[in-house]
Design a protein around this motif. Structure first.
Motif, PDB file in Angstrom:
ATOM      1  N   CYS A  63     116.000  10.455 -26.187  1.00 55.97           N
ATOM      2  CA  CYS A  63     114.851  10.441 -25.151  1.00 55.97           C
ATOM      3  C   CYS A  63     114.479   9.339 -23.886  1.00 55.97           C
ATOM      4  CB  CYS A  63     114.160  10.403 -26.132  1.00 55.97           C
ATOM      5  SG  CYS A  63     113.365  11.546 -27.732  1.00 55.97           S
ATOM      6  N   SER A  64     115.905   8.906 -23.778  1.00 59.19           N
ATOM      7  CA  SER A  64     115.947   7.930 -22.797  1.00 59.19           C
ATOM      8  C   SER A  64     114.694   8.407 -21.324  1.00 59.19           C
ATOM      9  CB  SER A  64     117.590   7.596 -22.437  1.00 59.19           C
ATOM     10  OG  SER A  64     118.284   8.412 -21.603  1.00 59.19           O
ATOM     11  N   CYS A  65     115.376   9.785 -20.959  1.00 58.68           N
ATOM     12  CA  CYS A  65     114.989  10.695 -19.872  1.00 58.68           C
ATOM     13  C   CYS A  65     113.049  10.219 -20.143  1.00 58.68           C
ATOM     14  CB  CYS A  65     115.202  12.081 -19.401  1.00 58.68           C
ATOM     15  SG  CYS A  65     116.589  12.172 -19.265  1.00 58.68           S
ATOM     16  N   LEU A  66     113.048  10.271 -20.876  1.00 63.24           N
ATOM     17  CA  LEU A  66     111.366  10.023 -21.430  1.00 63.24           C
ATOM     18  C   LEU A  66     110.678   8.582 -21.722  1.00 63.24           C
ATOM     19  CD1 LEU A  66     110.898  12.962 -23.994  1.00 63.24           C
ATOM     20  CD2 LEU A  66     110.977  12.895 -21.285  1.00 63.24           C
ATOM     21  N   CYS A  67     111.333   7.930 -22.332  1.00 64.36           N
ATOM     22  CA  CYS A  67     111.090   6.291 -22.604  1.00 64.36           C
ATOM     23  C   CYS A  67     111.167   5.504 -21.352  1.00 64.36           C
ATOM     24  CB  CYS A  67     111.471   6.282 -23.530  1.00 64.36           C
ATOM     25  SG  CYS A  67     111.316   7.507 -25.421  1.00 64.36           S
ATOM     26  N   GLY A  70     111.024   5.325 -16.178  1.00 64.06           N
ATOM     27  CA  GLY A  70     110.404   4.789 -15.295  1.00 64.06           C
ATOM     28  C   GLY A  70     111.540   4.069 -14.504  1.00 64.06           C
ATOM     29  N   LYS A  71     112.201   3.317 -15.827  1.00 59.95           N
ATOM     30  CA  LYS A  71     113.584   2.224 -14.256  1.00 59.95           C
ATOM     31  C   LYS A  71     114.145   2.531 -13.304  1.00 59.95           C
ATOM     32  CE  LYS A  71     114.290  -0.032 -19.231  1.00 59.95           C
ATOM     33  NZ  LYS A  71     114.987  -0.108 -20.734  1.00 59.95           N
ATOM     34  N   ASP A  72     114.437   3.879 -12.613  1.00 59.32           N
ATOM     35  CA  ASP A  72     114.938   4.800 -11.829  1.00 59.32           C
ATOM     36  C   ASP A  72     114.792   5.853 -11.466  1.00 59.32           C
ATOM     37  OD1 ASP A  72     116.531   5.147  -9.638  1.00 59.32           O
ATOM     38  OD2 ASP A  72     118.371   3.822 -10.134  1.00 59.32           O
ATOM     39  N   ILE A  73     113.314   5.874 -11.125  1.00 55.13           N
ATOM     40  CA  ILE A  73     112.491   7.339 -11.184  1.00 55.13           C
ATOM     41  C   ILE A  73     113.711   8.214 -10.206  1.00 55.13           C
ATOM     42  CG2 ILE A  73     110.986   8.663 -10.686  1.00 55.13           C
ATOM     43  CD1 ILE A  73     108.854   6.332 -10.973  1.00 55.13           C
ATOM     44  N   GLY A  74     114.647   7.704  -9.198  1.00 53.72           N
ATOM     45  CA  GLY A  74     115.526   8.298  -8.410  1.00 53.72           C
ATOM     46  C   GLY A  74     116.796   9.152  -9.327  1.00 53.72           C
ATOM     47  N   LEU A  75     117.105   8.233  -9.964  1.00 52.09           N
ATOM     48  CA  LEU A  75     118.056   9.015 -10.291  1.00 52.09           C
ATOM     49  C   LEU A  75     118.140   9.422 -11.694  1.00 52.09           C
ATOM     50  CD1 LEU A  75     121.033   8.390 -11.163  1.00 52.09           C
ATOM     51  CD2 LEU A  75     120.613   5.634 -12.591  1.00 52.09           C
ATOM     52  N   CYS A  76     116.443   9.310 -12.411  1.00 54.85           N
ATOM     53  CA  CYS A  76     116.311  10.048 -13.383  1.00 54.85           C
ATOM     54  C   CYS A  76     116.043  11.477 -12.675  1.00 54.85           C
ATOM     55  CB  CYS A  76     115.155   9.754 -14.245  1.00 54.85           C
ATOM     56  SG  CYS A  76     114.815  10.437 -15.655  1.00 54.85           S
ATOM     57  N   CYS A  77     115.384  11.311 -12.111  1.00 50.49           N
ATOM     58  CA  CYS A  77     115.220  13.308 -10.818  1.00 50.49           C
ATOM     59  C   CYS A  77     116.821  13.463 -10.891  1.00 50.49           C
ATOM     60  CB  CYS A  77     114.587  12.831  -9.725  1.00 50.49           C
ATOM     61  SG  CYS A  77     112.224  12.233 -10.560  1.00 50.49           S
ATOM     62  N   LEU A 176     116.229  21.557 -27.721  1.00 46.52           N
ATOM     63  CA  LEU A 176     116.250  21.199 -26.102  1.00 46.52           C
ATOM     64  C   LEU A 176     117.584  19.858 -26.292  1.00 46.52           C
ATOM     65  CD1 LEU A 176     114.560  19.667 -24.170  1.00 46.52           C
ATOM     66  CD2 LEU A 176     113.509  17.875 -25.708  1.00 46.52           C
ATOM     67  N   SER A 177     118.741  20.645 -25.105  1.00 46.28           N
ATOM     68  CA  SER A 177     119.401  19.586 -24.866  1.00 46.28           C
ATOM     69  C   SER A 177     119.162  17.996 -25.229  1.00 46.28           C
ATOM     70  CB  SER A 177     120.133  19.701 -23.976  1.00 46.28           C
ATOM     71  OG  SER A 177     121.673  19.163 -23.523  1.00 46.28           O
ATOM     72  N   CYS A 178     120.216  17.176 -25.187  1.00 47.11           N
ATOM     73  CA  CYS A 178     120.094  15.785 -24.598  1.00 47.11           C
ATOM     74  C   CYS A 178     121.275  15.621 -23.949  1.00 47.11           C
ATOM     75  CB  CYS A 178     120.634  15.041 -26.307  1.00 47.11           C
ATOM     76  SG  CYS A 178     119.723  15.423 -27.907  1.00 47.11           S
ATOM     77  N   GLU A 179     121.604  16.468 -23.360  1.00 43.57           N
ATOM     78  CA  GLU A 179     122.730  16.222 -21.683  1.00 43.57           C
ATOM     79  C   GLU A 179     122.083  15.129 -21.119  1.00 43.57           C
ATOM     80  OE1 GLU A 179     122.111  20.171 -18.981  1.00 43.57           O
ATOM     81  OE2 GLU A 179     123.727  20.055 -20.741  1.00 43.57           O
ATOM     82  N   TRP A 180     120.340  15.840 -20.401  1.00 46.07           N
ATOM     83  CA  TRP A 180     119.964  14.999 -19.699  1.00 46.07           C
ATOM     84  C   TRP A 180     119.400  13.519 -20.628  1.00 46.07           C
ATOM     85  CZ3 TRP A 180     116.774  19.630 -20.560  1.00 46.07           C
ATOM     86  CH2 TRP A 180     117.330  20.266 -20.131  1.00 46.07           C
ATOM     87  N   CYS A 181     119.792  13.060 -21.104  1.00 45.44           N
ATOM     88  CA  CYS A 181     119.586  11.727 -21.624  1.00 45.44           C
ATOM     89  C   CYS A 181     120.343  11.048 -21.621  1.00 45.44           C
ATOM     90  CB  CYS A 181     118.883  11.855 -22.759  1.00 45.44           C
ATOM     91  SG  CYS A 181     116.820  12.315 -23.276  1.00 45.44           S
ATOM     92  N   ALA A 182     121.713  11.755 -22.394  1.00 45.08           N
ATOM     93  CA  ALA A 182     123.049  11.028 -22.446  1.00 45.08           C
ATOM     94  C   ALA A 182     123.402  10.507 -20.964  1.00 45.08           C
ATOM     95  CB  ALA A 182     124.132  11.696 -23.265  1.00 45.08           C
TER      96      ALA A 182
END
Length: 244
Positions: A63-67, A70-77, A176-182
């Motif tokens: 759940c790093s993409c959710l929790c 905010g540490k790097d919104i651009g990189l998360c997007c 729900l894949s965890c690929e985004w979080c990893a």
């Protein structure tokens, strides 16, 4: 050096097996070979140079993409919109590893994964339907994650034990894949913890790199002992010379 005595089994003298030396710790700068997790595709072993001392992930994978978005919104997007492009940059430009079919460049690794996925989709579409092709990206993502953990001596932080493919299971397995979080965890580690140059994808530079990060926490302002009405509050954590 101690000598292991011979044994007698069934009236025959059996020579003992040579004692194996204990494994030596991997030194900084040493080249280690990372074997692919799955071997039914052409996936050569990856040679990775151990560059740093043992490190820790900046935050948990789950759940790093959710929790921690905010540490790097651009990189998360960027991770959410195009995880395969980000993975290709990490593998080719940062880790210097080979992708599917021995591709080495960023574009080559992306096209190799895309074409392999399309080819298997066409060949297996009649028999297996859409169940097999998503595993191509699972294998490719796992290769890069194993290489990163070997290079920086990162701990295993996977969905299941030490199995990297478990963090990239297709969506039809867990809905729900965890690929985004990893992938976001890997990219954040390289960009912020290792101070690597920012990613060069044209879409990322145009739409994501300009997004400001979440504001950091500041020192709360508290009143000093000699505060008087009408005087602005000053942070008490600053040295006395800066309060003047």
């Amino acid at each position: 050096m101690s000598v292991v005595p011979e044994k007698v089994v069934g009236g025959k003298v059996v020579a003992p097996a040579p004692a194996s030396a204990p494994p030596m710790p991997v030194a900084q700068g040493e080249v280690v070979m990372v074997q692919p997790a799955v071997g039914f595709l052409y996936l050569p072993p990856m040679s990775v140079v151990v560059m740093q001392e043992p490190h820790q992930w900046p935050f948990p994978m789950c759940c790093s993409c959710l929790c921690h978005c905010g540490k790097d919104i651009g990189l998360c997007c960027y991770t959410y919109w195009c995880p395969s492009c980000l993975a290709a940059e990490i593998h080719a430009d940062y880790l210097k590893t080979q992708g599917l079919c021995g591709a080495t460049s960023c574009c080559g690794q992306w096209w190799a994964a895309f074409c392999t996925d399309c080819l298997i989709s066409i060949c297996c579409g009649i028999c297996c339907g859409p169940l097999v092709p998503p595993w191509i990206y699972t294998i490719w993502y796992s290769m890069g994650r194993d290489a990163m953990k070997a290079r920086y001596r990162l701990p295993h932080d996977e969905l299941c034990c030490e199995c990297s493919p478990s963090s990239f299971l297709p969506r039809y397995v867990l809905c729900l894949s965890c690929e985004w979080c990893a992938i976001y965890q890997e990219a954040y580690f390289l960009k912020h913890d290792q101070k690597m140059p920012d990613f060069k994808c044209c879409l990322y530079q145009a739409f994501c790199a300009c997004v400001p990060a979440a504001p950091t926490e500041r020192t709360p302002l508290t009143a000093t002992a000699d505060a008087t009405p009408g005087v602005a509050l000053r942070p008490t954590s600053l040295p006395a010379a800066e309060l003047v």
